[in-house]
Design a protein around this motif. Structure first.
Motif, short mmCIF file in Angstrom:
data_model
loop_
_atom_site.label_atom_id
_atom_site.label_comp_id
_atom_site.label_asym_id
_atom_site.label_seq_id
_atom_site.Cartn_x
_atom_site.Cartn_y
_atom_site.Cartn_z
N GLY A 249 0.82 -1.20 0.00
CA GLY A 249 0.00 0.00 0.00
C GLY A 249 0.86 1.26 0.00
O GLY A 249 2.00 1.25 0.47
N GLU A 250 0.30 2.34 -0.51
CA GLU A 250 1.03 3.61 -0.48
C GLU A 250 1.20 4.06 0.97
O GLU A 250 0.28 3.94 1.78
CB GLU A 250 0.27 4.67 -1.28
N PRO A 251 2.35 4.61 1.32
CA PRO A 251 2.60 5.01 2.71
C PRO A 251 1.71 6.17 3.16
O PRO A 251 1.53 7.15 2.44
CB PRO A 251 4.07 5.44 2.70
N LEU A 252 1.15 6.03 4.36
CA LEU A 252 0.36 7.07 4.99
C LEU A 252 0.91 7.29 6.39
O LEU A 252 0.92 6.37 7.21
CB LEU A 252 -1.12 6.67 5.06
N ILE A 253 1.36 8.50 6.67
CA ILE A 253 1.94 8.86 7.97
C ILE A 253 0.86 9.52 8.82
O ILE A 253 0.17 10.43 8.37
CB ILE A 253 3.12 9.84 7.79
N LEU A 254 0.73 9.07 10.08
CA LEU A 254 -0.24 9.65 11.02
C LEU A 254 0.50 10.25 12.21
O LEU A 254 1.37 9.60 12.80
CB LEU A 254 -1.23 8.58 11.51
N LEU A 255 0.13 11.48 12.56
CA LEU A 255 0.75 12.20 13.68
C LEU A 255 -0.33 12.57 14.69
O LEU A 255 -1.36 13.14 14.33
CB LEU A 255 1.47 13.44 13.17
N ALA B 94 -6.30 1.39 7.00
CA ALA B 94 -5.41 0.25 6.76
C ALA B 94 -5.91 -0.68 5.67
O ALA B 94 -5.20 -1.62 5.28
CB ALA B 94 -5.22 -0.54 8.06
N ARG B 95 -7.11 -0.45 5.14
CA ARG B 95 -7.60 -1.30 4.05
C ARG B 95 -6.78 -1.10 2.79
O ARG B 95 -6.53 -2.06 2.04
CB ARG B 95 -9.07 -1.00 3.77
N LYS B 96 -6.37 0.12 2.54
CA LYS B 96 -5.69 0.45 1.28
C LYS B 96 -4.25 0.89 1.48
O LYS B 96 -3.39 0.61 0.65
CB LYS B 96 -6.48 1.54 0.55
N TYR B 97 -3.98 1.58 2.58
CA TYR B 97 -2.68 2.23 2.76
C TYR B 97 -1.80 1.47 3.74
O TYR B 97 -2.29 0.79 4.65
CB TYR B 97 -2.87 3.67 3.25
N ARG B 98 -0.50 1.58 3.54
CA ARG B 98 0.45 1.10 4.54
C ARG B 98 0.62 2.23 5.54
O ARG B 98 1.25 3.26 5.25
CB ARG B 98 1.80 0.75 3.90
N VAL B 99 0.02 2.07 6.69
CA VAL B 99 -0.07 3.14 7.67
C VAL B 99 1.12 3.07 8.63
O VAL B 99 1.48 1.99 9.12
CB VAL B 99 -1.39 3.07 8.47
N TYR B 100 1.69 4.25 8.92
CA TYR B 100 2.74 4.37 9.92
C TYR B 100 2.30 5.46 10.91
O TYR B 100 2.33 6.65 10.59
CB TYR B 100 4.07 4.77 9.29
N ALA B 101 1.84 5.03 12.08
CA ALA B 101 1.46 5.97 13.14
C ALA B 101 2.69 6.18 14.01
O ALA B 101 3.22 5.23 14.59
CB ALA B 101 0.30 5.41 13.95
N ILE B 102 3.13 7.42 14.09
CA ILE B 102 4.44 7.73 14.66
C ILE B 102 4.29 8.52 15.95
O ILE B 102 3.64 9.56 15.98
CB ILE B 102 5.28 8.52 13.64
N ASP B 103 4.90 8.02 17.02
CA ASP B 103 4.90 8.73 18.30
C ASP B 103 5.94 9.86 18.27
O ASP B 103 7.15 9.58 18.17
CB ASP B 103 5.25 7.76 19.44
N PHE B 104 5.46 11.09 18.35
CA PHE B 104 6.37 12.24 18.33
C PHE B 104 7.36 12.15 19.48
O PHE B 104 6.97 12.00 20.65
CB PHE B 104 5.58 13.55 18.40
N ILE B 105 8.63 12.26 19.16
CA ILE B 105 9.68 12.02 20.15
C ILE B 105 9.78 13.11 21.20
O ILE B 105 10.45 12.95 22.22
CB ILE B 105 11.03 11.82 19.42
N GLY B 106 9.07 14.23 21.01
CA GLY B 106 9.09 15.30 22.00
C GLY B 106 7.91 15.29 22.94
O GLY B 106 7.73 16.22 23.73
#
Length: 301
Positions: free
Chosen positions: A64-70, A88-100
């Motif tokens: 899937g196309e990458p999708l970034i979630l903040l 997540a049905r279509k996209y490769r989801v990356y939910a990212i924990d903000f390091i700050g």
């Protein structure tokens, strides 16, 4: 997609946000309870950056196309549970924990300005081997998404923003005072009072408990407060943008934000969502899911 330097586990402790291992462990227990609300198969891992180890949750088809979630401040990536099944049905989801922020990322040094916030996220995407992506953010995550879309505009194909903190209109002083008061007295009643003020709907208990645990066991040390982007900065957003704002927003003036966004940004599609407060993805997920899906899947006119 090949990923570089990924670690399935991280050995170091989050000393910048949690003073003892017991406090960090108690927070992590509540985090995992919230993450159990994700009714999709997912993986978690860490991506090393010069700021420390960034915690990432990924799901969706490998091709899937990458999708970034903040995420919003204090909530972590688990806040996306009402939206993740559809995304997540279509996209490769990356939910990212903000390091700050208070979450499962493990910072060694905190980003201290917007340039470093952009640098941090770019390092994460490089570690994930992502050259271009869709990006979405809620509240503080919306502020970070806009910042990254300016920092690396060539990498962002489309961006959706849910109640971005400040960004288009200044924060109300009442919001700032309430955050300070809650952080100073992180008891259950003060946190619940803040959440009820922020949202016009009752939120999931596990997520509220995690939010409470963040402030009870951790120390908020956000170095980059959300601010208003200048007209010249906002004109740099050349990619299609979806902006959803809650009609009953309390952290800033929703009408000012709507007017300024639509007047300055040429490629923006903006909507004020009736009967919702600040956390509209939690308050009216069905509507939000439909609008995000339409925006990501269809040609932008």
């Amino acid at each position: 997609m090949k990923m570089h330097g990924i670690k399935t586990q991280v050995g170091s402790r989050n000393l910048l946000h949690f003073k003892t291992s017991q406090k960090e462990m108690k927070y992590n227990i509540e985090y995992e309870k919230s993450l159990s609300l994700w009714h999709v198969p997912y993986k978690t891992f860490y991506v090393p950056t010069r700021f420390g180890q960034t915690h990432v949750i990924t799901c969706g088809p490998d091709d899937g196309e990458p999708l970034i979630l903040l995420h919003a401040m204090g909530f972590s990536s688990t806040i996306w549970f009402p939206n993740i099944e559809q995304l997540a049905r279509k996209y490769r989801v990356y939910a990212i924990d903000f390091i700050g922020d208070l979450n499962k990322s493990v910072p060694s040094v905190l980003p201290v300005n917007r340039e470093e916030c952009g640098e941090w996220l770019d390092e994460v995407l490089i570690g994930l081997d992502i050259d271009s992506c869709y990006i979405g953010g809620i509240s503080y995550g919306g502020f970070l998404a806009i910042n990254y879309a300016m920092y690396a505009s060539h990498k962002v194909k489309k961006m959706f923003l849910l109640s971005p903190a400040s960004s288009f209109a200044p924060l109300h002083k009442q919001f700032i005072y309430r955050v300070i008061a809650m952080n100073a007295i992180p008891l259950k009643w003060s946190v619940s009072k803040f959440i009820k003020w922020l949202s016009r709907h009752q939120l999931n208990k596990a997520l509220v408990d995690q939010f409470h645990a963040a402030f009870r066991y951790g120390s908020l040390s956000l170095k980059v407060p959300p601010d208003v982007y200048s007209e010249d900065e906002l004109k740099k957003l050349a990619m299609p943008v979806l902006l959803l704002l809650g009609e009953e927003e309390v952290i800033n003036d929703v009408n000012m934000a709507f007017y300024r966004a639509t007047q300055i940004c040429k490629n923006i599609r903006a909507k004020i969502v009736p009967e919702t407060g600040h956390l509209l993805n939690l308050e009216n997920p069905q509507y939000v899911n439909v609008k995000i899906n339409e925006f990501l899947c269809n040609e932008f006119h």
